[in-house]
Design a protein around this motif. Structure first.
Motif, short mmCIF file in Angstrom:
data_model
loop_
_atom_site.label_atom_id
_atom_site.label_comp_id
_atom_site.label_asym_id
_atom_site.label_seq_id
_atom_site.Cartn_x
_atom_site.Cartn_y
_atom_site.Cartn_z
N LYS A 1 37.65 41.24 37.32
CA LYS A 1 38.90 41.97 37.50
C LYS A 1 38.80 43.43 37.07
O LYS A 1 39.68 44.23 37.39
CB LYS A 1 40.03 41.31 36.69
CG LYS A 1 40.58 40.02 37.23
CD LYS A 1 41.81 39.61 36.42
CE LYS A 1 42.46 38.35 36.95
NZ LYS A 1 43.69 38.02 36.17
N GLU B 1 41.16 44.82 39.76
CA GLU B 1 42.47 45.45 39.55
C GLU B 1 42.44 46.65 38.60
O GLU B 1 43.36 47.48 38.63
CB GLU B 1 43.46 44.43 38.98
CG GLU B 1 43.81 43.30 39.91
CD GLU B 1 44.82 42.35 39.31
OE1 GLU B 1 45.57 41.73 40.09
OE2 GLU B 1 44.87 42.21 38.06
N LYS C 1 46.01 46.91 47.05
CA LYS C 1 44.61 46.88 46.61
C LYS C 1 44.22 48.15 45.83
O LYS C 1 43.04 48.44 45.68
CB LYS C 1 43.68 46.70 47.81
CG LYS C 1 43.81 45.33 48.47
CD LYS C 1 43.45 44.22 47.48
CE LYS C 1 43.42 42.86 48.15
NZ LYS C 1 44.77 42.38 48.52
N ARG D 1 49.13 43.73 35.47
CA ARG D 1 47.68 43.75 35.56
C ARG D 1 47.03 43.73 34.17
O ARG D 1 45.99 43.09 33.98
CB ARG D 1 47.23 45.00 36.32
CG ARG D 1 47.48 44.93 37.81
CD ARG D 1 47.08 46.21 38.51
NE ARG D 1 47.25 46.12 39.96
CZ ARG D 1 47.10 47.14 40.78
NH1 ARG D 1 46.79 48.34 40.31
NH2 ARG D 1 47.25 46.98 42.08
#
Length: 516
Positions: free
Chosen positions: A44, A141, A188, A285
């Motif tokens: 991530k 992310e 994204k 996130r």
């Protein structure tokens, strides 16, 4: 700053090396091992740097959250410089031990954590295509970075360079590649969280990225995606991560834990990561923040910057010369002296704290941080040298401490006695000898070469000792203002200077009236 930590003593040891295969044979109860599930989490985070600060703070928080099943994500690391090798990461399956050693509420603690938050380490100069491929990952992310303060600078990089030379150049190339791969999908974008020790690090990095996008003549569609789909956060990091253990401590630790670790590093218990954001997208996130109350997702980080700058850095600066004049080499050594210890406590509690007290900084904030500063200064496992703190002494005094005078005098007309003592000690410490253009201060026969832009000015001021205090205090070019304008301040500094010169630094501390 990118670095790997290696210990030559490993080559002479018969103990097993930390790897994923040997992990199951480690039986020491003292070390916490990662859960089996945490190896399965997707990547991530893209991280620029292998250095000890990243591994000791952000990566620590990610690992901690993973062990609590909160974040469920791992880190792919980009090694940007040619210095150092990635062999140790490869040999150890990217595992490393974080030894946490220090004081909490005056009590000594030691703990050991095997961190498996890093999934891969890729070298930019050799694996740039693979790094580009990594941003095609839909689960990615977040971006972490620590490229030192010289890393966030404008360059003439082109995104087609293989790879771009600068950190911002690499980041822009990766963002553009992700934009193209996902056809400009607004979901994204990435959350960029730099940890470089510069003010407004996220804002400065963002501006450079946008300037570089213009330099590369990238499309307006990309620039719009860059602005709307990505978040750049200003941050403040605070944790002392010295890096490798001393050879003796390393030998004792590996014997205790039963394995070797080329990447083992030490960190103090204190930790703080303040991240500036009001975005729900960012908060979602950065879900690893839920694992540790010392990760702060806040609308503004100015409060935390002010507290750290004044209570931690400012206290260091105001106590540095006194410690050196008293003959102390390290901070922990000085804190063992009761008079010095009391001076530090009262400096924070009676003068610095009241000066910064405001509608945003409460007495509780000040007291909590001050008590942690005492633990950090007294940490027996850190050898923070006063001579290092004294580098660029005048500029540190001007930035960290002089603004406190304005705050102090906005609340009282009484001269700050402890501040005056610290400033007087600074003046006396800079009473140097000059040889071949080098200014040297000798204390107890030990010469200290001054590295201070104002050493020449203070040297000249000492040529007429009866005017030294007024000449230095009134230099508005140095301090940004004439410090003799503050009521009774020059008299307080002169009196403390005479006391230090006549009785010595420690005796000067002992004569302070501690009970008010």
């Amino acid at each position: 700053m990118e670095e790997t930590t290696s210990n030559s003593i490993i080559q002479n040891s018969n103990q097993m090396l930390l790897t994923r295969n040997t992990l199951q044979t480690i039986t020491a109860d003292l070390v916490n091992k990662p859960t089996a599930a945490s190896y399965l989490y997707p990547e991530k985070i893209l991280q620029f740097g292998t250095g000890v600060l990243l591994r000791g703070l952000p990566d620590y928080f990610v690992h901690k959250a993973n062990q609590q099943n909160l974040f469920q994500g791992r880190i792919v690391v980009i090694k940007s410089t040619s210095a150092g090798a990635t062999d140790a990461f490869t040999q150890q399956d990217n595992l490393y031990t974080l030894a946490i050693k220090g004081l909490e509420e005056g009590k000594e603690i030691s703990s050991y954590e095997i961190n498996n938050s890093i999934s891969r380490v890729l070298t930019a100069n050799q694996q740039w295509k693979e790094i580009l491929k990594s941003v095609e990952n839909p689960t990615l992310e977040i971006v972490f970075s620590n490229t030192t303060e010289v890393g966030i600078v404008m360059s003439n990089d082109l995104i087609d360079d293989n790879p771009p030379a600068s950190f911002p150049g690499k980041l822009l190339a990766l963002l553009y590649h992700r934009f193209v791969h996902f056809n400009g999908d607004k979901d994204k974008g990435l959350t960029i969280v730099p940890t470089e020790l510069i003010s407004d690090n996220g804002s400065k990095l963002k501006k450079i990225i946008f300037d570089l996008a213009l330099h590369n003549k990238l499309s307006t569609d990309f620039q719009e995606w860059l602005a709307s789909a990505n978040d750049f956060c200003n941050t403040l990091v605070d944790r002392i991560v010295p890096g490798a253990l001393s050879p003796a401590d390393y030998t004792n630790t590996t014997a205790l834990l039963g394995y070797e670790d080329q990447l083992m590093i030490m960190a103090e218990p204190f930790r703080l990561w303040a991240i500036e954001t009001t975005s729900e997208r960012v908060k979602q996130r950065l879900s690893f923040a839920a694992a540790d109350s010392n990760v702060l997702l806040v609308p503004a980080i100015e409060k935390y910057k002010e507290i750290k700058l004044r209570l931690l850095n400012g206290t260091h600066t105001l106590s540095c010369a006194i410690a050196l004049l008293a003959g102390f080499k390290t901070v922990k050594e000085a804190m063992q002296n009761s008079a010095f210890n009391q001076f530090v406590r009262l400096l924070m509690n009676d003068e610095i704290g009241p000066s910064i007290l405001s509608h945003t900084i409460s007495a509780t904030d000040i007291n909590n941080f001050s008590s942690k500063v005492i633990d950090r200064f007294a940490n027996p496992h850190l050898a923070h040298k006063w001579e290092a703190i004294a580098l660029n002494y005048s500029s540190k005094m001007a930035m960290r401490n002089i603004p406190l005078l304005e705050k102090w005098y906005s609340k009282t007309t009484e001269a700050p006695a402890l501040f005056a003592l610290g400033f007087a000690a600074y003046l006396y410490f800079l009473k140097s000898d000059k040889t071949n253009g080098q200014y040297t201060r000798t204390i107890n026969g030990h010469p200290i070469e001054l590295q201070d832009d104002s050493a020449a000015f203070v040297f000249d001021a000492w040529q007429a000792p009866e005017h030294t205090v007024v000449k230095v205090l009134s230099n508005a070019d140095l301090w940004g203002k004439d410090l003799t304008k503050y009521p009774n301040f020059k008299e307080a500094v002169a009196q403390k200077l005479e006391l230090i010169m006549h009785d010595g630094a420690i005796n000067a501390l002992k004569t302070l009236e501690y009970e008010k």
